[in-house]
Design an enzyme around this catalytic site. Structure first.
Site, short mmCIF file in Angstrom:
data_model
loop_
_atom_site.label_atom_id
_atom_site.label_comp_id
_atom_site.label_asym_id
_atom_site.label_seq_id
_atom_site.Cartn_x
_atom_site.Cartn_y
_atom_site.Cartn_z
NE ARG A 82 -2.70 0.92 3.78
CZ ARG A 82 -2.74 0.73 4.26
NH1 ARG A 82 -4.82 0.80 4.15
NH2 ARG A 82 -2.91 0.60 6.04
CE LYS A 184 -2.33 4.32 7.24
NZ LYS A 184 -3.50 5.11 7.97
CD GLU A 220 -12.06 5.04 4.91
OE1 GLU A 220 -11.53 4.37 5.10
OE2 GLU A 220 -11.04 5.61 3.78
N1 PLP Z 1 -9.49 4.37 6.49
C1 PLP Z 1 -8.41 5.41 6.72
C2 PLP Z 1 -8.85 6.46 6.23
C3 PLP Z 1 -7.87 4.86 7.67
O1 PLP Z 1 -6.64 5.85 8.57
C4 PLP Z 1 -7.12 3.34 8.65
C5 PLP Z 1 -5.68 3.09 8.82
O2 PLP Z 1 -4.69 2.86 8.55
C6 PLP Z 1 -7.53 2.29 7.74
C7 PLP Z 1 -9.69 2.67 7.04
C8 PLP Z 1 -8.21 1.01 8.59
O3 PLP Z 1 -6.96 1.06 6.85
P1 PLP Z 1 -5.91 -0.59 7.91
O4 PLP Z 1 -6.76 -1.54 8.47
O5 PLP Z 1 -4.32 -0.91 7.23
O6 PLP Z 1 -4.84 -0.02 9.19
C1 COI Z 2 -3.74 3.16 11.55
O1 COI Z 2 -5.01 2.51 11.82
O2 COI Z 2 -3.18 2.62 11.66
C2 COI Z 2 -4.03 4.48 11.02
O3 COI Z 2 -3.76 5.58 10.58
C3 COI Z 2 -5.64 5.18 11.78
C4 COI Z 2 -5.47 6.81 12.79
C5 COI Z 2 -6.01 7.16 12.88
C6 COI Z 2 -4.35 6.83 13.56
#
Ligand code: PLP
Ligand code: COI
Length: 345
Positions: A82, A184, A220
Site C-alpha cells: 500500500r 494513505k 468510511e
Molecule cells: N481508513 C482510513 C482512512 C485509515 O486511516 C485507516 C487506517 O490505517 C483505515 C481505513 C484502516 O486501514 P488498516 O486496516 O490497513 O489499518
Molecule cells: C491506523 O489505523 O493505522 C491509522 O493510520 C489510522 C489513524 C486514524 C491513526
C-alpha cells in the site's frame, strides 16, 4: 530483556519517544542503505517539499506479544504494497517492499522493551512515513525524500475500548472521486481535522463520510473502514474507489468466511439502507480502531441505533473481534503468511 516501566493497561492512543527509529534517504535517484538512529528530531529546509505541497504518505501497523511470548507483526507485506501505491500516486519514489518489511522488523526489534506484554490490551504501533525533504518552490515533486519508521506503545484508539461508539454523518467530503482517498496520504487527514473536532465537540467519536458525488453512499470514517452485519447475521462491506483499502477489513473478510462460516458481500451500501434498519450490527475497522463496535449513527439528529445499543457489543462483531485479535495474539492459528515473527518478547 527488561520492559520499560509503563502502566501498559492504561495507555491511550498517544505518542511516546522510544529508543530507536529507522531512517533511509533518497538522493540522486536512489535510496541509501538506511540505519537505526537515536535522534527523534528532523532538521530540514524551510522550503522542504512536504511543508508546502504536502508530499507526505504514511502507514500504520502493530507489533504484538503473543501468548507464548514472541513479538510478531501482522501482514506487513500489505502495508509495504500500500505504501508503494501511495508513493506512486504522490509522484514519490517507492520504498522497496522487502526493505519496508526489514525496516519494520529492525525498528520493532530495537525497541523490544517498548512492546507491551501479552494480556495488557496494549500494542506497539509502528508508523512508517515518507516525505519530500529537498527544497521545492514551483509546484513539483521534491528530488530528495526521507523514509522513516518509529514506534510507540498504544492503548485503544477510542476512549472506553470495546464499548460502542456514536458517529455522525458528516456534511464535509473526505475524498474526491478519482482523488487520493484510496492511498494513505497526509493530506486526506489534514482535511478531516476540522470535521473531527466539530464531531468531538458535538459528542461523537468520528465522522461517517458519504460519497461526494451523490452523498447517498457510505464511504468510511476519518481513520477506519466501516463494516455491517445484516439481519441474517452475515457481513456486508461497503465498497468505494475512494476509500483506503484497509488491511484489517480485508482480513476480517477472510476471517468471517473461513473461520466463522459467514456469508460476506462486498457492495455499495447506501445511507438509506442503513436508515431503513437493514443492519443489525456495525463496526469501524482499522489497525488503530481494531474493530470498534458502533452503537449509533446520527444523521442530522436522526438516530440510527444498532441492536446492541450503546452498552453491549453485538454477537457477530464480538466473534469477529475475538477471532481477529486471537490470530494476532497467537491464540488462534493464522492463515499462512499473516504473522511475521520479529524476536522473543
Ligand atoms: N481508513 C482510513 C482512512 C485509515 O486511516 C485507516 C487506517 O490505517 C483505515 C481505513 C484502516 O486501514 P488498516 O486496516 O490497513 O489499518
Ligand atoms: C491506523 O489505523 O493505522 C491509522 O493510520 C489510522 C489513524 C486514524 C491513526
Amino acid at each position: 530483556m527488561e520492559k520499560k516501566n509503563i502502566d501498559w493497561s492504561n495507555l491511550g492512543f498517544g505518542y511516546m519517544v522510544t529508543d530507536k527509529r529507522y531512517v533511509s534517504m533518497y538522493k540522486d535517484g536512489a535510496w541509501d542503505d538506511g540505519a537505526l538512529i537515536e535522534d527523534d528530531k528532523i532538521v530540514m529546509s524551510e522550503d522542504a517539499g512536504v511543508l508546502h505541497y504536502s508530499q507526505s504518505i504514511f502507514e500504520g501497523l502493530k507489533a504484538y506479544t503473543t501468548e507464548d511470548g514472541r513479538i510478531v507483526c501482522f501482514r506487513p507485506d500489505l502495508n509495504a504494497e500500500r505504501m508503494i501505491n501511495s508513493a506512486l500516486r504522490m509522484e514519490m519514489p517507492p520504498f522497496p517492499a522487502e526493505r519496508f518489511i526489514d525496516s519494520v522488523v529492525q525498528t520493532v526489534r530495537a525497541n523490544a522493551a517498548w512492546v507491551p506484554p501479552y494480556g495488557t490490551g496494549a500494542t506497539l504501533y509502528v508508523r512508517p512515513l515518507m516525505f519530500g525533504i529537498s527544497p521545492v518552490i514551483g509546484v513539483k515533486p521534491a528530488e530528495e525524500y526521507m523514509y522513516r519508521v518509529f514506534v510507540t506503545p498504544v492503548g485503544p484508539y477510542f476512549k472506553g475500548g470495546a464499548t460502542p461508539i456514536a458517529i455522525k454523518v458528516s456534511d464535509y467530503d473526505r475524498a474526491a472521486p478519482r482523488g487520493t482517498g484510496h492511498i494513505k496520504a497526509g493530506l486526506n487527514y489534514a482535511m478531516s481535522l476540522l470535521p473531527v473536532m466539530e464531531a468531538h465537540r458535538e459528542g461523537f467519536a468520528e465522522n461517517l463520510y458519504l460519497d461526494p458525488a451523490t452523498r447517498t453512499k457510505i464511504e468510511e470514517t476519518g481513520g477506519a473502514n466501516v463494516i455491517f452485519v445484516d439481519e441474517d447475521g452475515n457481513l456486508v462491506i461497503p465498497t468505494s474507489e475512494s476509500i483506503l483499502p484497509s488491511i484489517t477489513r480485508r482480513s476480517i473478510h477472510y476471517v468471517a468466511e473461513h473461520y466463522l462460516g459467514l456469508k460476506v458481500t462486498e457492495r455499495v451500501v447506501t445511507l438509506k439502507e442503513v436508515e431503513d434498519g437493514h443492519f443489525r450490527e456495525a463496526g469501524l475497522c482499522g489497525t488503530a480502531a481494531v474493530i470498534s463496535p458502533l452503537g449509533c449513527i446520527n444523521d442530522h439528529g436522526k438516530e440510527i441505533m444498532f441492536s446492541n445499543g450503546m452498552e453491549k457489543v453485538g454477537p457477530v462483531i464480538q466473534k469477529l473481534y475475538d477471532t481477529l485479535t486471537g490470530i494476532q495474539a497467537g491464540r488462534i492459528e493464522a492463515p499462512e503468511g499473516w504473522i511475521v515473527e520479529i524476536c522473543k518478547g
